[in-house]
Design a protein around this motif. Structure first.
Motif, PDB file in Angstrom:
ATOM      1  N   HIS A  32      -0.251  -0.325   1.385  1.00  0.00           N
ATOM      2  CA  HIS A  32       0.664   0.200   0.371  1.00  0.00           C
ATOM      3  C   HIS A  32       0.967   1.670   0.642  1.00  0.00           C
ATOM      4  O   HIS A  32       0.084   2.451   0.987  1.00  0.00           O
ATOM      5  CB  HIS A  32       0.081   0.030  -1.026  1.00  0.00           C
ATOM      6  CG  HIS A  32      -0.010  -1.405  -1.437  1.00  0.00           C
ATOM      7  ND1 HIS A  32      -1.142  -2.160  -1.238  1.00  0.00           N
ATOM      8  CD2 HIS A  32       0.917  -2.246  -1.972  1.00  0.00           C
ATOM      9  CE1 HIS A  32      -0.917  -3.399  -1.667  1.00  0.00           C
ATOM     10  NE2 HIS A  32       0.309  -3.485  -2.106  1.00  0.00           N
ATOM     11  N   THR A  33       2.222   2.022   0.442  1.00  0.00           N
ATOM     12  CA  THR A  33       2.732   3.324   0.835  1.00  0.00           C
ATOM     13  C   THR A  33       2.199   4.428  -0.071  1.00  0.00           C
ATOM     14  O   THR A  33       2.248   4.305  -1.292  1.00  0.00           O
ATOM     15  CB  THR A  33       4.268   3.282   0.784  1.00  0.00           C
ATOM     16  OG1 THR A  33       4.699   2.245   1.677  1.00  0.00           O
ATOM     17  CG2 THR A  33       4.876   4.597   1.173  1.00  0.00           C
ATOM     18  N   GLN A  34       1.690   5.485   0.537  1.00  0.00           N
ATOM     19  CA  GLN A  34       1.257   6.660  -0.220  1.00  0.00           C
ATOM     20  C   GLN A  34       2.327   7.754  -0.103  1.00  0.00           C
ATOM     21  O   GLN A  34       3.087   7.791   0.853  1.00  0.00           O
ATOM     22  CB  GLN A  34      -0.088   7.163   0.302  1.00  0.00           C
ATOM     23  CG  GLN A  34      -1.176   6.096   0.179  1.00  0.00           C
ATOM     24  CD  GLN A  34      -2.581   6.669   0.221  1.00  0.00           C
ATOM     25  OE1 GLN A  34      -2.780   7.862   0.054  1.00  0.00           O
ATOM     26  NE2 GLN A  34      -3.561   5.797   0.424  1.00  0.00           N
ATOM     27  N   GLY A 116       7.089  10.738   2.198  1.00  0.00           N
ATOM     28  CA  GLY A 116       6.207   9.892   2.994  1.00  0.00           C
ATOM     29  C   GLY A 116       4.978  10.645   3.477  1.00  0.00           C
ATOM     30  O   GLY A 116       4.985  11.876   3.608  1.00  0.00           O
ATOM     31  N   CYS A 117       3.917   9.902   3.750  1.00  0.00           N
ATOM     32  CA  CYS A 117       2.600  10.480   4.039  1.00  0.00           C
ATOM     33  C   CYS A 117       1.997   9.792   5.259  1.00  0.00           C
ATOM     34  O   CYS A 117       2.114   8.578   5.429  1.00  0.00           O
ATOM     35  CB  CYS A 117       1.708  10.263   2.823  1.00  0.00           C
ATOM     36  SG  CYS A 117      -0.031  10.622   3.109  1.00  0.00           S
ATOM     37  N   THR A 120      -0.145   6.563   5.406  1.00  0.00           N
ATOM     38  CA  THR A 120       0.455   5.237   5.425  1.00  0.00           C
ATOM     39  C   THR A 120       0.414   4.619   6.813  1.00  0.00           C
ATOM     40  O   THR A 120       0.270   3.405   6.962  1.00  0.00           O
ATOM     41  CB  THR A 120       1.900   5.331   4.923  1.00  0.00           C
ATOM     42  OG1 THR A 120       1.868   5.909   3.618  1.00  0.00           O
ATOM     43  CG2 THR A 120       2.537   3.971   4.834  1.00  0.00           C
ATOM     44  N   PHE A 185       7.371   8.142   7.479  1.00  0.00           N
ATOM     45  CA  PHE A 185       6.006   8.660   7.284  1.00  0.00           C
ATOM     46  C   PHE A 185       5.696   9.708   8.350  1.00  0.00           C
ATOM     47  O   PHE A 185       4.606   9.720   8.912  1.00  0.00           O
ATOM     48  CB  PHE A 185       4.984   7.529   7.339  1.00  0.00           C
ATOM     49  CG  PHE A 185       5.308   6.353   6.444  1.00  0.00           C
ATOM     50  CD1 PHE A 185       5.889   6.536   5.205  1.00  0.00           C
ATOM     51  CD2 PHE A 185       5.033   5.066   6.856  1.00  0.00           C
ATOM     52  CE1 PHE A 185       6.190   5.453   4.381  1.00  0.00           C
ATOM     53  CE2 PHE A 185       5.322   3.973   6.041  1.00  0.00           C
ATOM     54  CZ  PHE A 185       5.896   4.165   4.798  1.00  0.00           C
ATOM     55  N   ILE A 251      -0.320   6.632  -4.919  1.00  0.00           N
ATOM     56  CA  ILE A 251      -0.354   5.315  -4.281  1.00  0.00           C
ATOM     57  C   ILE A 251       0.715   4.457  -4.939  1.00  0.00           C
ATOM     58  O   ILE A 251       0.686   4.230  -6.150  1.00  0.00           O
ATOM     59  CB  ILE A 251      -1.751   4.685  -4.418  1.00  0.00           C
ATOM     60  CG1 ILE A 251      -2.737   5.549  -3.628  1.00  0.00           C
ATOM     61  CG2 ILE A 251      -1.740   3.247  -3.921  1.00  0.00           C
ATOM     62  CD1 ILE A 251      -4.165   5.064  -3.687  1.00  0.00           C
ATOM     63  N   ARG A 255       5.428  -1.517   0.136  1.00  0.00           N
ATOM     64  CA  ARG A 255       4.693  -1.984   1.303  1.00  0.00           C
ATOM     65  C   ARG A 255       5.065  -1.143   2.524  1.00  0.00           C
ATOM     66  O   ARG A 255       6.241  -0.931   2.808  1.00  0.00           O
ATOM     67  CB  ARG A 255       5.054  -3.447   1.590  1.00  0.00           C
ATOM     68  CG  ARG A 255       4.497  -4.412   0.562  1.00  0.00           C
ATOM     69  CD  ARG A 255       3.073  -4.746   0.905  1.00  0.00           C
ATOM     70  NE  ARG A 255       2.464  -5.630  -0.073  1.00  0.00           N
ATOM     71  CZ  ARG A 255       1.210  -6.057   0.008  1.00  0.00           C
ATOM     72  NH1 ARG A 255       0.442  -5.652   1.008  1.00  0.00           N
ATOM     73  NH2 ARG A 255       0.720  -6.855  -0.895  1.00  0.00           N
ATOM     74  N   ASP A 256       4.056  -0.704   3.258  1.00  0.00           N
ATOM     75  CA  ASP A 256       4.311   0.078   4.466  1.00  0.00           C
ATOM     76  C   ASP A 256       5.348  -0.604   5.366  1.00  0.00           C
ATOM     77  O   ASP A 256       6.237   0.050   5.920  1.00  0.00           O
ATOM     78  CB  ASP A 256       3.022   0.240   5.278  1.00  0.00           C
ATOM     79  CG  ASP A 256       1.922   0.935   4.507  1.00  0.00           C
ATOM     80  OD1 ASP A 256       2.223   1.542   3.455  1.00  0.00           O
ATOM     81  OD2 ASP A 256       0.766   0.862   4.946  1.00  0.00           O
ATOM     82  N   TYR A 259       9.067   0.071   5.553  1.00  0.00           N
ATOM     83  CA  TYR A 259       9.603   1.289   6.170  1.00  0.00           C
ATOM     84  C   TYR A 259       9.567   1.263   7.700  1.00  0.00           C
ATOM     85  O   TYR A 259      10.005   2.216   8.353  1.00  0.00           O
ATOM     86  CB  TYR A 259       8.830   2.509   5.667  1.00  0.00           C
ATOM     87  CG  TYR A 259       9.053   2.787   4.199  1.00  0.00           C
ATOM     88  CD1 TYR A 259      10.213   3.411   3.764  1.00  0.00           C
ATOM     89  CD2 TYR A 259       8.120   2.409   3.252  1.00  0.00           C
ATOM     90  CE1 TYR A 259      10.423   3.665   2.414  1.00  0.00           C
ATOM     91  CE2 TYR A 259       8.319   2.655   1.891  1.00  0.00           C
ATOM     92  CZ  TYR A 259       9.482   3.286   1.487  1.00  0.00           C
ATOM     93  OH  TYR A 259       9.692   3.535   0.159  1.00  0.00           O
TER      94      TYR A 259
END
Lengths: 262, 262
Positions: A32-34, A116-117, A120, A185, A251, A255-256, A259
């Motif tokens: 899951h995308t942070q 984006g981080c 991820t 990301f 968080i 979903r990663d 992207y």
């Protein structure tokens, strides 16, 4: 406290943070995308959005709220004022508070940027056989100020902040490939090798986060970091801003894989 | 007029357009990035930048000028008011002029957005063995309005516009792969196959550009298109806007490969 699989659902992790728990978020809710968070007054929002457009590697924008709104479509039901495990409050470029939640600091004119981080892409790195040292050690990722100026936008300027992961040479291709496919990301590394090339004097003394050991055969690999807008806040001194605390991200339910460009 | 290799340098092509020549730019200055142009008054710039952020496939931002500025670092020496081979001038959503240059229409409060263009990935398609029909035919690419709404931003809303290229089934993987690696030029297709799925009634009647034949064994492949902001201008009616004419782009000095993520 026992940890079941259900505890790693994004909503459950956010609920723990809302209840007051605090921890770096690396490795939580895998897949899951942070997101990095930065909130600025509406009259600074255009400068911030343009700063992000002009510096897409450190500042890849995932969502922008309307003024005063503390919700995001990336995490339905989340409250951006309480659901991160740590915040920083800034006045005229100075850090004035590091609270667990910012309900009392909130203003109706705040526009919030979610960026984006690199946390991820760490699941993709691990899946590709690239070790991620700070996760192995249970630490926050090491982050460093660099001497590389961002392209200014209006009143905003500052230098690029990077995160570092040591990579064995035989995994370097995989590390570059896996992260390049996630431009949202931070994308591919900005530098591999000698930290002095970025103006970093000592890897053992990160400016944010925790140090990790770099083994003799490993290459330090540097990715642009979402703490960069905080560095811009420190340098450019908007009257007010709220950010996440370094390493303590939102968080999201996204979903990663959504992207991944290919 | 004879065409030497030198004629295909971006600066030389722009000089011909500045002198009054007009032509679709597909296939010109190969290897150099082409850009859609849209200029809006400064008080609409935040809405436009946010519209682009929220709709990155049709509106990938390559550069944003300061208000009133007609230069871009993507094409040093270029004059954005004269160096495209065709413009459109809009008032309250209505097309009021289609001039060769817009010096007389320029305003000091205009902020200009340069957006990535699918013409840029066509060289990569051809190199990967994917035929590009409209280049083979010497025509403008066919573009279509769809029924897919963009995510609104402030006062701006509208539907996605797409470009279409017929692809033989055995080259479809290559077409998707090559374009996915260029998210700054619209990225991977938004749709492959039945045009009715996008609300397109008749491929032979494009809303912009020229029709091309789709052979019985070929799949029509649709990419998001930089004409989308023009559709948003028509739908949202800002008091004033200038855009490029469809298919008549800014040719920049930037190299396509700079934008390839891997």
């Amino acid at each position: 406290m026992s940890r079941t699989a259900a505890d790693q659902r994004p909503r459950a992790v956010r609920a723990r943070f809302r209840a007051g728990e605090s921890a770096p978020t690396a490795g939580l809710a895998p897949g899951h995308t942070q997101a990095n968070l930065i909130s600025v007054p509406a009259d600074w929002a255009y400068d911030m959005l343009l700063f992000c457009q002009r510096n897409p590697k450190p500042c890849p924008v995932l969502d922008v709220t309307d003024a005063g709104d503390w919700s995001t479509q990336l995490a339905p039901g989340a409250d951006l004022r309480t659901d991160l495990p740590g915040y920083r409050v800034w006045e005229h470029g100075a850090l004035v508070a590091e609270p667990d939640e910012v309900t009392g600091h909130w203003r109706g004119d705040l526009v919030t940027f979610l960026l984006g981080c690199s946390f991820t892409f760490e699941a993709a790195l691990i899946a590709a056989g690239v070790p991620v040292r700070h996760i192995e050690l249970g630490r926050n990722v090491p982050m460093y100020d660099t001497d590389r100026p961002c392209r200014p936008a209006g009143r905003l300027h500052g230098r690029t902040v990077v995160s570092m992961r040591p990579v064995p040479p035989e995994r370097l291709s995989a590390a570059i490939r896996e992260t390049a496919l996630f431009p949202s990301f931070h994308g591919s590394p900005v530098h591999c090798g000698d930290p002095a090339a970025l103006g970093i004097a000592d890897l053992d003394r990160p400016d944010f986060g925790d140090p990790v050991d770099v083994r003799p055969d490993e290459i330090p690999v540097f990715w642009a970091c979402g703490v960069t807008p905080q560095a811009a806040v420190m340098a450019s001194r908007p009257p007010f801003a709220i950010t996440h605390a370094p390493g303590r991200m939102l968080i999201t339910d996204a979903r990663d894989e959504h992207y991944r460009v290919l």
